[in-house]
Design a protein around this motif. Sequence first.
Motif, mmCIF file in Angstrom:
data_model
loop_
_atom_site.group_PDB
_atom_site.id
_atom_site.type_symbol
_atom_site.label_atom_id
_atom_site.label_comp_id
_atom_site.label_asym_id
_atom_site.label_seq_id
_atom_site.Cartn_x
_atom_site.Cartn_y
_atom_site.Cartn_z
ATOM 1 N N ILE A 1 3.753 0.192 7.408
ATOM 2 C CA ILE A 1 3.018 1.015 8.371
ATOM 3 C C ILE A 1 1.552 1.190 7.983
ATOM 4 O O ILE A 1 0.666 1.073 8.827
ATOM 5 N N THR A 2 1.261 1.449 6.723
ATOM 6 C CA THR A 2 -0.129 1.631 6.300
ATOM 7 C C THR A 2 -0.910 0.327 6.426
ATOM 8 O O THR A 2 -2.046 0.323 6.907
ATOM 9 N N THR A 3 -0.312 -0.763 6.029
ATOM 10 C CA THR A 3 -0.958 -2.068 6.166
ATOM 11 C C THR A 3 -1.240 -2.374 7.632
ATOM 12 O O THR A 3 -2.318 -2.861 7.979
ATOM 13 N N SER A 4 -0.291 -2.062 8.510
ATOM 14 C CA SER A 4 -0.470 -2.308 9.942
ATOM 15 C C SER A 4 -1.611 -1.483 10.517
ATOM 16 O O SER A 4 -2.394 -1.976 11.331
ATOM 17 N N ILE A 5 -1.724 -0.232 10.083
ATOM 18 C CA ILE A 5 -2.796 0.632 10.577
ATOM 19 C C ILE A 5 -4.156 0.108 10.125
ATOM 20 O O ILE A 5 -5.110 0.046 10.911
ATOM 21 N N ILE A 6 -4.260 -0.304 8.865
ATOM 22 C CA ILE A 6 -5.532 -0.810 8.347
ATOM 23 C C ILE A 6 -5.930 -2.112 9.045
ATOM 24 O O ILE A 6 -7.084 -2.290 9.446
ATOM 25 N N ILE A 7 -4.984 -3.018 9.233
ATOM 26 C CA ILE A 7 -5.276 -4.270 9.946
ATOM 27 C C ILE A 7 -5.683 -3.982 11.384
ATOM 28 O O ILE A 7 -6.604 -4.602 11.918
ATOM 29 N N SER A 8 -5.041 -3.015 12.023
ATOM 30 C CA SER A 8 -5.385 -2.642 13.390
ATOM 31 C C SER A 8 -6.807 -2.100 13.477
ATOM 32 O O SER A 8 -7.554 -2.432 14.400
ATOM 33 N N ILE A 9 -7.200 -1.269 12.524
ATOM 34 C CA ILE A 9 -8.566 -0.727 12.517
ATOM 35 C C ILE A 9 -9.587 -1.845 12.323
ATOM 36 O O ILE A 9 -10.603 -1.898 13.026
ATOM 37 N N ILE A 10 -9.306 -2.751 11.389
ATOM 38 C CA ILE A 10 -10.230 -3.866 11.138
ATOM 39 C C ILE A 10 -10.368 -4.748 12.374
ATOM 40 O O ILE A 10 -11.478 -5.125 12.770
ATOM 41 N N LEU A 11 -9.245 -5.087 13.011
ATOM 42 C CA LEU A 11 -9.304 -5.925 14.219
ATOM 43 C C LEU A 11 -10.013 -5.223 15.361
ATOM 44 O O LEU A 11 -10.761 -5.854 16.121
ATOM 45 N N THR A 12 -9.811 -3.918 15.504
ATOM 46 C CA THR A 12 -10.501 -3.161 16.548
ATOM 47 C C THR A 12 -12.007 -3.205 16.337
ATOM 48 O O THR A 12 -12.774 -3.404 17.289
ATOM 49 N N LEU A 13 -12.444 -3.027 15.097
ATOM 50 C CA LEU A 13 -13.872 -3.094 14.807
ATOM 51 C C LEU A 13 -14.435 -4.488 15.066
ATOM 52 O O LEU A 13 -15.508 -4.634 15.660
ATOM 53 N N LEU A 14 -13.697 -5.527 14.644
ATOM 54 C CA LEU A 14 -14.170 -6.895 14.877
ATOM 55 C C LEU A 14 -14.260 -7.227 16.365
ATOM 56 O O LEU A 14 -15.246 -7.811 16.813
ATOM 57 N N PHE A 15 -13.234 -6.846 17.126
ATOM 58 C CA PHE A 15 -13.257 -7.129 18.569
ATOM 59 C C PHE A 15 -14.364 -6.361 19.280
ATOM 60 O O PHE A 15 -14.978 -6.859 20.216
ATOM 61 N N SER A 16 -14.633 -5.135 18.837
ATOM 62 C CA SER A 16 -15.699 -4.371 19.481
ATOM 63 C C SER A 16 -17.070 -4.960 19.142
ATOM 64 O O SER A 16 -17.976 -4.930 19.970
ATOM 65 N N LEU B 1 0.823 -1.196 0.000
ATOM 66 C CA LEU B 1 0.000 0.000 0.000
ATOM 67 C C LEU B 1 0.864 1.256 0.000
ATOM 68 O O LEU B 1 2.014 1.230 0.438
ATOM 69 N N PRO B 2 0.315 2.373 -0.488
ATOM 70 C CA PRO B 2 1.056 3.636 -0.379
ATOM 71 C C PRO B 2 1.276 3.960 1.094
ATOM 72 O O PRO B 2 0.363 3.866 1.897
ATOM 73 N N GLY B 3 2.465 4.305 1.454
ATOM 74 C CA GLY B 3 2.794 4.568 2.852
ATOM 75 C C GLY B 3 3.610 3.462 3.488
ATOM 76 O O GLY B 3 4.209 3.665 4.541
ATOM 77 N N ASP B 4 3.609 2.284 2.889
ATOM 78 C CA ASP B 4 4.475 1.208 3.365
ATOM 79 C C ASP B 4 5.910 1.553 2.969
ATOM 80 O O ASP B 4 6.178 1.913 1.830
ATOM 81 N N ILE B 5 6.802 1.449 3.906
ATOM 82 C CA ILE B 5 8.190 1.857 3.683
ATOM 83 C C ILE B 5 9.010 0.652 3.246
ATOM 84 O O ILE B 5 9.028 -0.378 3.922
ATOM 85 N N HIS B 6 9.691 0.790 2.129
ATOM 86 C CA HIS B 6 10.561 -0.270 1.617
ATOM 87 C C HIS B 6 11.844 0.373 1.105
ATOM 88 O O HIS B 6 11.827 1.131 0.149
ATOM 89 N N ILE B 7 12.929 0.080 1.781
ATOM 90 C CA ILE B 7 14.242 0.607 1.397
ATOM 91 C C ILE B 7 15.104 -0.571 0.979
ATOM 92 O O ILE B 7 15.286 -1.513 1.743
ATOM 93 N N LYS B 8 15.625 -0.510 -0.236
ATOM 94 C CA LYS B 8 16.456 -1.598 -0.735
ATOM 95 C C LYS B 8 17.751 -1.009 -1.279
ATOM 96 O O LYS B 8 17.746 -0.162 -2.157
ATOM 97 N N LYS B 9 18.861 -1.467 -0.731
ATOM 98 C CA LYS B 9 20.180 -1.046 -1.192
ATOM 99 C C LYS B 9 20.977 -2.294 -1.545
ATOM 100 O O LYS B 9 20.426 -3.385 -1.582
ATOM 101 N N GLU B 10 22.247 -2.150 -1.786
ATOM 102 C CA GLU B 10 23.069 -3.276 -2.238
ATOM 103 C C GLU B 10 22.983 -4.491 -1.313
ATOM 104 O O GLU B 10 22.563 -5.557 -1.720
ATOM 105 N N ASN B 11 23.408 -4.343 -0.076
ATOM 106 C CA ASN B 11 23.435 -5.467 0.867
ATOM 107 C C ASN B 11 22.428 -5.298 1.991
ATOM 108 O O ASN B 11 22.572 -5.913 3.045
ATOM 109 N N PHE B 12 21.429 -4.455 1.781
ATOM 110 C CA PHE B 12 20.513 -4.123 2.858
ATOM 111 C C PHE B 12 19.099 -3.970 2.306
ATOM 112 O O PHE B 12 18.880 -3.375 1.255
#
Length: 71
Positions: free
Chosen positions: A52-67, A35-46
Amino acid sequence: MIPGFGKIFIIIGIFFIIIGIAFMFGDKIPYIGRLPGDIHIKKENFSFYFPITTSIIISIILTLLFSIFKK
């Protein structure tokens, strides 16, 4: 016996089943992890990935389901 102990084990079991299904079919769900907002840094050996965006969306969905299921 401790009151409610069986109910806790059932909830934990359902949670593990859901996690297992997510691992089995997670790569088939479109856009999860790209998703836009997910951070991905790729260099030679790293490579660094922080969904972060995926985590926020999953957190919102789980919060709604648990409530919903808490009521």
